[in-house]
Design a protein around this motif. Structure first.
Motif, PDB file in Angstrom:
ATOM      1  N   THR A  28       0.818  -1.216   0.000  1.00 56.06           N
ATOM      2  CA  THR A  28       0.000   0.000   0.000  1.00 56.06           C
ATOM      3  C   THR A  28       0.849   1.263   0.000  1.00 56.06           C
ATOM      4  O   THR A  28       0.349   2.316  -0.364  1.00 56.06           O
ATOM      5  N   ALA A  29       2.092   1.175   0.442  1.00 60.60           N
ATOM      6  CA  ALA A  29       2.977   2.344   0.451  1.00 60.60           C
ATOM      7  C   ALA A  29       4.422   1.876   0.364  1.00 60.60           C
ATOM      8  O   ALA A  29       4.836   0.966   1.079  1.00 60.60           O
ATOM      9  N   PHE A  30       5.179   2.507  -0.518  1.00 58.51           N
ATOM     10  CA  PHE A  30       6.587   2.187  -0.702  1.00 58.51           C
ATOM     11  C   PHE A  30       7.409   2.741   0.458  1.00 58.51           C
ATOM     12  O   PHE A  30       7.188   3.854   0.908  1.00 58.51           O
ATOM     13  N   LYS A  31       8.323   1.954   0.958  1.00 56.61           N
ATOM     14  CA  LYS A  31       9.272   2.395   1.987  1.00 56.61           C
ATOM     15  C   LYS A  31      10.675   2.186   1.428  1.00 56.61           C
ATOM     16  O   LYS A  31      11.000   1.096   0.956  1.00 56.61           O
ATOM     17  N   LEU A  32      11.477   3.229   1.437  1.00 56.60           N
ATOM     18  CA  LEU A  32      12.825   3.164   0.897  1.00 56.60           C
ATOM     19  C   LEU A  32      13.677   2.171   1.682  1.00 56.60           C
ATOM     20  O   LEU A  32      14.440   1.397   1.104  1.00 56.60           O
ATOM     21  N   ILE A  33      13.529   2.197   3.000  1.00 58.34           N
ATOM     22  CA  ILE A  33      14.288   1.272   3.851  1.00 58.34           C
ATOM     23  C   ILE A  33      13.296   0.376   4.589  1.00 58.34           C
ATOM     24  O   ILE A  33      12.362   0.846   5.217  1.00 58.34           O
ATOM     25  N   GLY A  34      13.500  -0.914   4.502  1.00 61.53           N
ATOM     26  CA  GLY A  34      12.615  -1.874   5.160  1.00 61.53           C
ATOM     27  C   GLY A  34      11.468  -2.276   4.250  1.00 61.53           C
ATOM     28  O   GLY A  34      11.333  -1.770   3.135  1.00 61.53           O
ATOM     29  N   PRO A  35      10.622  -3.177   4.725  1.00 57.39           N
ATOM     30  CA  PRO A  35       9.497  -3.638   3.903  1.00 57.39           C
ATOM     31  C   PRO A  35       8.463  -2.526   3.698  1.00 57.39           C
ATOM     32  O   PRO A  35       8.360  -1.607   4.503  1.00 57.39           O
ATOM     33  N   ASP A  36       7.694  -2.619   2.615  1.00 57.95           N
ATOM     34  CA  ASP A  36       6.624  -1.667   2.346  1.00 57.95           C
ATOM     35  C   ASP A  36       5.481  -1.883   3.330  1.00 57.95           C
ATOM     36  O   ASP A  36       5.331  -2.963   3.901  1.00 57.95           O
ATOM     37  N   HIS A  37       4.652  -0.842   3.505  1.00 59.18           N
ATOM     38  CA  HIS A  37       3.395  -1.035   4.236  1.00 59.18           C
ATOM     39  C   HIS A  37       2.536  -1.936   3.364  1.00 59.18           C
ATOM     40  O   HIS A  37       2.600  -1.875   2.136  1.00 59.18           O
ATOM     41  N   LYS A  38       1.701  -2.763   3.966  1.00 63.27           N
ATOM     42  CA  LYS A  38       0.880  -3.669   3.163  1.00 63.27           C
ATOM     43  C   LYS A  38      -0.414  -4.039   3.857  1.00 63.27           C
ATOM     44  O   LYS A  38      -0.597  -3.772   5.039  1.00 63.27           O
ATOM     45  N   ILE A  39      -1.272  -4.662   3.092  1.00 62.86           N
ATOM     46  CA  ILE A  39      -2.462  -5.313   3.632  1.00 62.86           C
ATOM     47  C   ILE A  39      -2.223  -6.804   3.479  1.00 62.86           C
ATOM     48  O   ILE A  39      -1.890  -7.281   2.393  1.00 62.86           O
ATOM     49  N   VAL A  40      -2.365  -7.525   4.569  1.00 57.19           N
ATOM     50  CA  VAL A  40      -2.120  -8.963   4.592  1.00 57.19           C
ATOM     51  C   VAL A  40      -3.463  -9.681   4.757  1.00 57.19           C
ATOM     52  O   VAL A  40      -4.310  -9.256   5.534  1.00 57.19           O
ATOM     53  N   VAL A  41      -3.645 -10.767   4.008  1.00 58.71           N
ATOM     54  CA  VAL A  41      -4.824 -11.618   4.178  1.00 58.71           C
ATOM     55  C   VAL A  41      -4.357 -12.925   4.803  1.00 58.71           C
ATOM     56  O   VAL A  41      -3.454 -13.588   4.279  1.00 58.71           O
ATOM     57  N   GLU A  42      -4.958 -13.262   5.952  1.00 65.64           N
ATOM     58  CA  GLU A  42      -4.585 -14.469   6.690  1.00 65.64           C
ATOM     59  C   GLU A  42      -5.801 -15.368   6.866  1.00 65.64           C
ATOM     60  O   GLU A  42      -6.931 -14.891   6.961  1.00 65.64           O
ATOM     61  N   ALA A  43      -5.558 -16.669   6.898  1.00 70.72           N
ATOM     62  CA  ALA A  43      -6.623 -17.649   7.119  1.00 70.72           C
ATOM     63  C   ALA A  43      -6.454 -18.258   8.508  1.00 70.72           C
ATOM     64  O   ALA A  43      -5.344 -18.590   8.921  1.00 70.72           O
ATOM     65  N   TYR A  44      -7.568 -18.372   9.217  1.00 70.01           N
ATOM     66  CA  TYR A  44      -7.614 -18.993  10.534  1.00 70.01           C
ATOM     67  C   TYR A  44      -8.667 -20.091  10.497  1.00 70.01           C
ATOM     68  O   TYR A  44      -9.839 -19.818  10.226  1.00 70.01           O
ATOM     69  N   ASP A  45      -8.289 -21.320  10.770  1.00 73.68           N
ATOM     70  CA  ASP A  45      -9.261 -22.399  10.903  1.00 73.68           C
ATOM     71  C   ASP A  45      -9.797 -22.368  12.330  1.00 73.68           C
ATOM     72  O   ASP A  45      -9.021 -22.301  13.282  1.00 73.68           O
ATOM     73  N   ASP A  46     -11.108 -22.393  12.467  1.00 75.92           N
ATOM     74  CA  ASP A  46     -11.698 -22.376  13.801  1.00 75.92           C
ATOM     75  C   ASP A  46     -11.243 -23.641  14.531  1.00 75.92           C
ATOM     76  O   ASP A  46     -11.489 -24.753  14.054  1.00 75.92           O
ATOM     77  N   PRO A  47     -10.580 -23.510  15.685  1.00 77.27           N
ATOM     78  CA  PRO A  47     -10.037 -24.688  16.378  1.00 77.27           C
ATOM     79  C   PRO A  47     -11.101 -25.600  16.996  1.00 77.27           C
ATOM     80  O   PRO A  47     -10.816 -26.749  17.299  1.00 77.27           O
ATOM     81  N   LYS A  48     -12.346 -25.113  17.146  1.00 73.75           N
ATOM     82  CA  LYS A  48     -13.376 -25.935  17.786  1.00 73.75           C
ATOM     83  C   LYS A  48     -14.545 -26.264  16.872  1.00 73.75           C
ATOM     84  O   LYS A  48     -15.490 -26.924  17.296  1.00 73.75           O
ATOM     85  N   VAL A  49     -14.480 -25.791  15.609  1.00 77.10           N
ATOM     86  CA  VAL A  49     -15.542 -26.095  14.648  1.00 77.10           C
ATOM     87  C   VAL A  49     -14.871 -26.571  13.365  1.00 77.10           C
ATOM     88  O   VAL A  49     -14.210 -25.797  12.677  1.00 77.10           O
ATOM     89  N   ASN A  50     -15.010 -27.856  13.075  1.00 80.99           N
ATOM     90  CA  ASN A  50     -14.440 -28.383  11.831  1.00 80.99           C
ATOM     91  C   ASN A  50     -15.227 -27.846  10.645  1.00 80.99           C
ATOM     92  O   ASN A  50     -16.454 -27.788  10.683  1.00 80.99           O
ATOM     93  N   GLY A  51     -14.518 -27.458   9.593  1.00 80.65           N
ATOM     94  CA  GLY A  51     -15.173 -27.014   8.368  1.00 80.65           C
ATOM     95  C   GLY A  51     -15.362 -25.519   8.236  1.00 80.65           C
ATOM     96  O   GLY A  51     -15.980 -25.061   7.286  1.00 80.65           O
ATOM     97  N   ILE A  52     -14.841 -24.713   9.181  1.00 78.57           N
ATOM     98  CA  ILE A  52     -14.976 -23.254   9.115  1.00 78.57           C
ATOM     99  C   ILE A  52     -13.585 -22.628   9.078  1.00 78.57           C
ATOM    100  O   ILE A  52     -12.726 -22.947   9.897  1.00 78.57           O
ATOM    101  N   THR A  53     -13.371 -21.729   8.118  1.00 84.47           N
ATOM    102  CA  THR A  53     -12.142 -20.934   8.040  1.00 84.47           C
ATOM    103  C   THR A  53     -12.521 -19.466   7.981  1.00 84.47           C
ATOM    104  O   THR A  53     -13.457 -19.092   7.273  1.00 84.47           O
ATOM    105  N   CYS A  54     -11.802 -18.651   8.740  1.00 85.71           N
ATOM    106  CA  CYS A  54     -12.010 -17.203   8.720  1.00 85.71           C
ATOM    107  C   CYS A  54     -10.832 -16.550   8.008  1.00 85.71           C
ATOM    108  O   CYS A  54      -9.670 -16.901   8.255  1.00 85.71           O
ATOM    109  N   TYR A  55     -11.165 -15.623   7.130  1.00 84.20           N
ATOM    110  CA  TYR A  55     -10.156 -14.853   6.398  1.00 84.20           C
ATOM    111  C   TYR A  55     -10.178 -13.435   6.933  1.00 84.20           C
ATOM    112  O   TYR A  55     -11.231 -12.801   6.975  1.00 84.20           O
ATOM    113  N   VAL A  56      -9.014 -12.967   7.380  1.00 82.90           N
ATOM    114  CA  VAL A  56      -8.901 -11.635   7.958  1.00 82.90           C
ATOM    115  C   VAL A  56      -7.915 -10.833   7.127  1.00 82.90           C
ATOM    116  O   VAL A  56      -6.808 -11.302   6.845  1.00 82.90           O
ATOM    117  N   SER A  57      -8.331  -9.622   6.740  1.00 79.03           N
ATOM    118  CA  SER A  57      -7.395  -8.705   6.087  1.00 79.03           C
ATOM    119  C   SER A  57      -7.090  -7.602   7.088  1.00 79.03           C
ATOM    120  O   SER A  57      -7.976  -7.129   7.805  1.00 79.03           O
TER     121      SER A  57
END
Length: 156
Positions: A28-57
């Motif tokens: 989302t934004a260039f940084k001259l030194i270090g990694p750029d700013h970004k939006i990350v999408v992660e998946a979380y499987d519900d640990p107590k409900v089989n068959g459900i995954t949550c996607y968080v940005s």
């Protein structure tokens, strides 16, 4: 020195509790030194409900502070939970419980995901928000997964 060791231990504990799998990211934004700013999408499987995954940005701060894990990420996040297979419940669920949390800064800021059971509609509701030791954020996102009425959600 004790404070530094304590902070490192806390950081390791937060990292261990997070069970996110990175799906992808966009800069989302260039940084001259270090990694750029970004939006990350992660998946979380519900640990107590089989068959459900949550996607968080969520925002991930870059730059030098971000490269060393010292930056504080923004509080905004979005969530979408989906059925990815047959839904089953190994054990009864609490009416409401935190199912995931992930550190968003080196000190006391977390992204949290809470599962709520809407018994009347046989639906699982997932809420994401961030909190801070002193001042949390009212920004939040919610999603729901309807469960087939033939598969009643067991609640403690």
């Amino acid at each position: 020195m004790k404070l530094f060791a304590s902070l490192m231990l806390t950081s390791c504990l937060f990292a261990a509790s997070a069970q996110a799998e990175i799906v992808g990211s966009v800069d989302t934004a260039f940084k001259l030194i270090g990694p750029d700013h970004k939006i990350v999408v992660e998946a979380y499987d519900d640990p107590k409900v089989n068959g459900i995954t949550c996607y968080v940005s969520r925002a991930k701060t870059g730059g030098i502070a971000g490269a060393f894990g010292l930056a504080e990420d923004r509080a905004e996040a979005s969530i979408a939970c989906r059925q990815i297979g047959p839904i089953s419940f190994p054990r009864p669920l609490k009416q409401q419980e935190e199912v995931f949390n992930q550190s968003m800064s080196i000190l006391f800021k977390k992204l949290r995901i809470v599962r709520m059971v809407d018994v009347k509609r046989n639906t699982l509701v997932y809420l994401t928000y961030s909190d801070k030791l002193i001042d949390g954020s009212p920004q939040n996102s919610v999603t729901a997964v309807a469960v087939d009425r033939a598969n009643s959600i067991p609640v403690k």
